[in-house]
Every structure is written in structure tokens, then in C-alpha cells.
Enzyme design. Structure first.
Site, PDB file in Angstrom:
ATOM      1  N   TYR A  32      74.619  36.614 114.145  1.00 18.16           N
ATOM      2  CA  TYR A  32      75.011  38.087 113.958  1.00 18.16           C
ATOM      3  C   TYR A  32      73.745  39.007 114.432  1.00 18.16           C
ATOM      4  O   TYR A  32      73.303  39.671 113.690  1.00 18.16           O
ATOM      5  CB  TYR A  32      75.061  38.359 112.317  1.00 18.16           C
ATOM      6  N   HIS A  34      71.319  41.559 116.336  1.00 19.93           N
ATOM      7  CA  HIS A  34      71.417  43.073 116.474  1.00 19.93           C
ATOM      8  C   HIS A  34      70.082  43.382 117.567  1.00 19.93           C
ATOM      9  O   HIS A  34      69.839  42.732 118.120  1.00 19.93           O
ATOM     10  CB  HIS A  34      70.775  43.528 114.802  1.00 19.93           C
ATOM     11  N   HIS A  37      66.931  41.195 117.573  1.00 16.77           N
ATOM     12  CA  HIS A  37      67.193  40.104 118.282  1.00 16.77           C
ATOM     13  C   HIS A  37      67.469  40.376 120.067  1.00 16.77           C
ATOM     14  O   HIS A  37      66.931  39.747 120.450  1.00 16.77           O
ATOM     15  CB  HIS A  37      68.580  39.202 117.818  1.00 16.77           C
ATOM     16  N   GLU A 148      58.393  39.750 114.462  1.00 15.74           N
ATOM     17  CA  GLU A 148      57.338  39.804 113.367  1.00 15.74           C
ATOM     18  C   GLU A 148      57.681  40.361 111.981  1.00 15.74           C
ATOM     19  O   GLU A 148      57.229  40.536 111.146  1.00 15.74           O
ATOM     20  CB  GLU A 148      56.428  41.084 113.806  1.00 15.74           C
ATOM     21  N   LYS A 149      59.200  40.816 112.132  1.00 11.17           N
ATOM     22  CA  LYS A 149      59.616  41.177 110.777  1.00 11.17           C
ATOM     23  C   LYS A 149      59.412  39.910 109.618  1.00 11.17           C
ATOM     24  O   LYS A 149      59.388  40.075 108.533  1.00 11.17           O
ATOM     25  CB  LYS A 149      61.237  41.810 110.587  1.00 11.17           C
TER      26      LYS A 149
END
Ligand code: PAF
Length: 281
Positions: A32, A34, A37, A148-149
């Protein structure tokens, strides 16, 4: 670009690439995809001759009451994004291909996984470490790319690679945000319009903390309290945690004199979102 579901087939392609002298980059994902990515894939493409994107919703990292069955999936859309970003191959196995019915070996970690997200998701990082180890063994990449999220995940994987002598480089890539500041996440699709608006409280509250650190505040408790106060002003938000921790060890810090990770997890309605920033003292 090809989509491969089978481990042995992927191994023979990698062997062939290696024979040609190519370097290999891996971008592990749960699909999925976004723009966040995409930034990882673009970076991987710029640093490696061949790039594999794994697209696998890993069951072992979901707790019993978590969103495994409802986690969004769309392989066709993912394939289009990977192709556009320049990836060479998507590895998209079925769960049975990755985990045989009598699978009983896991990779776990004593430290780093107990606090932050580990408090409410006690088995999550065991699942992440296990699947990432398996992907490293299958793909044998020169470099692997992580956002890094998921700051705790990144620190855990760096430590695992060091502790278990995996022979590859881990590349952390910056958080990609929507124009209004919300960190991109596949889970943002769960938010209804009111929740989507409320979700801005994560990045806004973090900015308050960041400004305090930038203007010289070194008392972690004060920064944490200011962020919490801000969060509580949003009625749709239920705070899971707000923490200031050492960026490498993930141990809580009060007096800030080394790089500090400020991380938050917040439920907006039923959706749990995370965000963070690292301040380099
Ligand atoms: O960050 C993710 O999407 C997942 O945790 C990962 C690293 C692909 C492992 O399943």
C-alpha cells in the site's frame, strides 16, 4: 519489472545479478505504497545496480487485536509505483511461503523494544526482526532502506544488524509529509475527514517541542509536558505516549546533552499514528 512470489525463484535471480557483478538494494515494505516508500525506492535505485522491493503484510508483527486482516493491500497500484520509481523486482510472497505451518524460530531483542511502541505492542518488534532477518537472508542486499518515521524500528534494525553481524548497510531516509505536515503512512487511509484534520495534532505538537529544543531548552520533562499539553487540546486524540529518548539506546532522557529522539504515538479515533523528530545537540 517483475513480480516474484517464490523464494527459490528470487534467489536464482539474485544469483544471476551477482554473477553480472551487480550490487543489490532492498526496500522492505508491507505494501500500500505511498510517496514515503517511493522516496526509499528512488534512493535505493540511485545507490544500487538492482533494487528489490518486498511487499508483504507480515502477520508475525501484528498483535491479536491489531489490524492484520484489514491492513490495506493493492499490489497493482504498488507495482505501478515501484515501476515508476525504477525498482527491478517486487517480492510479493504469500504468508505460507514465508512461514511454514511449523515455523518456530524468531529473532528477538532484550533492549530497545520494551519502551515506546513496545509497551502497547509487546510482540511487534519480534515479528519485525524475524521477517527482516528472513528478507536479509533471502535477498542478501548490500543496502537496505528504512523510513525514519518508524524511528524505533530503525534503531532496532540497526542494533540487530550490528549484534548479529549482518553484512549490509542500513540506510535511514527522512520522513515524507503531506503538504499540511501529516507524516505519510498507509494507515492514514483509515482516517475519516474529521480525523484526518485532527491527525495534524501530531506534527503540530512535535513542532512545539522542536522549537523549545532549538531555543535552548535542555529539560526533557518540560519539553514532554509542553507536547502533551498541546496534544490534549485535540478532542479526537488519545495519547499513547510522548517520549524523549536517547536516539541510539532509546533510553528515556531528562537532561538533554546527546542526540534525542522525540517520539509520539496517538490514537485518532481507532487509528494509531506515530511521528517523531531527532534533535542533534
Ligand atoms: O516498516 C514496515 O513496513 C515493516 O515493519 C517492515 C520493515 C516492512 C517489516 O515487515
Amino acid at each position: 519489472m517483475q513480480i516474484v512470489n517464490n523464494i527459490e525463484e528470487l534467489r536464482s535471480i539474485i544469483k544471476w545479478w551477482r554473477g553480472e557483478g551487480h550490487s543489490v538494494g532492498l526496500v522492505p515494505t508491507m505494501g500500500y505504497l505511498h510517496e514515503g516508500h517511493k522516496s526509499l525506492i528512488v534512493r535505493a535505485v540511485s545507490e544500487n545496480d538492482r533494487v528489490v522491493v518486498s511487499d508483504f503484510v507480515n502477520p508475525t508483527q501484528f498483535g491479536v487485536n491489531e489490524d492484520l486482516s484489514s491492513y490495506p493491500r493493492d499490489i497493482e497500484r504498488d507495482a505501478a509505483l515501484c515501476e515508476e520509481a525504477g525498482a527491478d523486482l517486487i517480492f510479493h510472497p504469500e504468508p505460507e511461503e514465508m512461514y511454514s505451518s511449523d515455523h518456530c524460530t524468531f529473532v528477538d531483542m532484550d533492549k530497545l523494544t520494551k519502551g515506546l511502541c513496545g509497551k502497547t505492542r509487546p510482540t511487534h518488534f519480534r515479528g519485525v526482526c524475524t521477517v527482516v532477518s528472513k528478507l536479509f537472508h533471502i535477498v542478501t542486499p548490500d543496502r537496505a532502506y528504512f523510513g525514519e518515521k518508524d524511528a524505533q524500528q530503525l534503531a532496532v534494525i540497526r542494533r540487530m544488524v550490528r549484534d548479529l553481524n549482518f553484512n549490509l548497510e542500513i540506510v535511514g531516509c527522512p520522513i515524507v509529509r503531506e503538504p499540511d505536515g501529516l507524516a505519510m503512512s498507509s494507515r492514514n487511509t483509515y482516517l475519516n475527514p474529521a480525523e484526518r484534520k485532527a491527525a495534524l495534532i501530531l506534527s503540530k505538537s512535535l513542532s512545539v517541542g522542536k522549537e523549545m529544543l532549538e531555543s535552548g531548552e535542555r529539560n526533557g520533562r518540560k519539553v514532554r509536558e509542553a507536547i502533551l499539553r498541546n496534544m490534549k487540546a485535540e478532542p479526537l486524540a488519545k495519547v499513547d505516549y510522548v517520549e524523549l529518548v536517547d536516539a541510539e539506546t532509546l533510553e528515556p532522557v531528562n537532561k538533554i546533552n546527546a542526540p534525542v529522539l522525540t517520539a509520539v504515538a496517538v490514537y485518532i479515533g481507532k487509528t494509531r499514528l506515530i511521528d517523531n523528530f531527532t534533535y542533534l545537540v
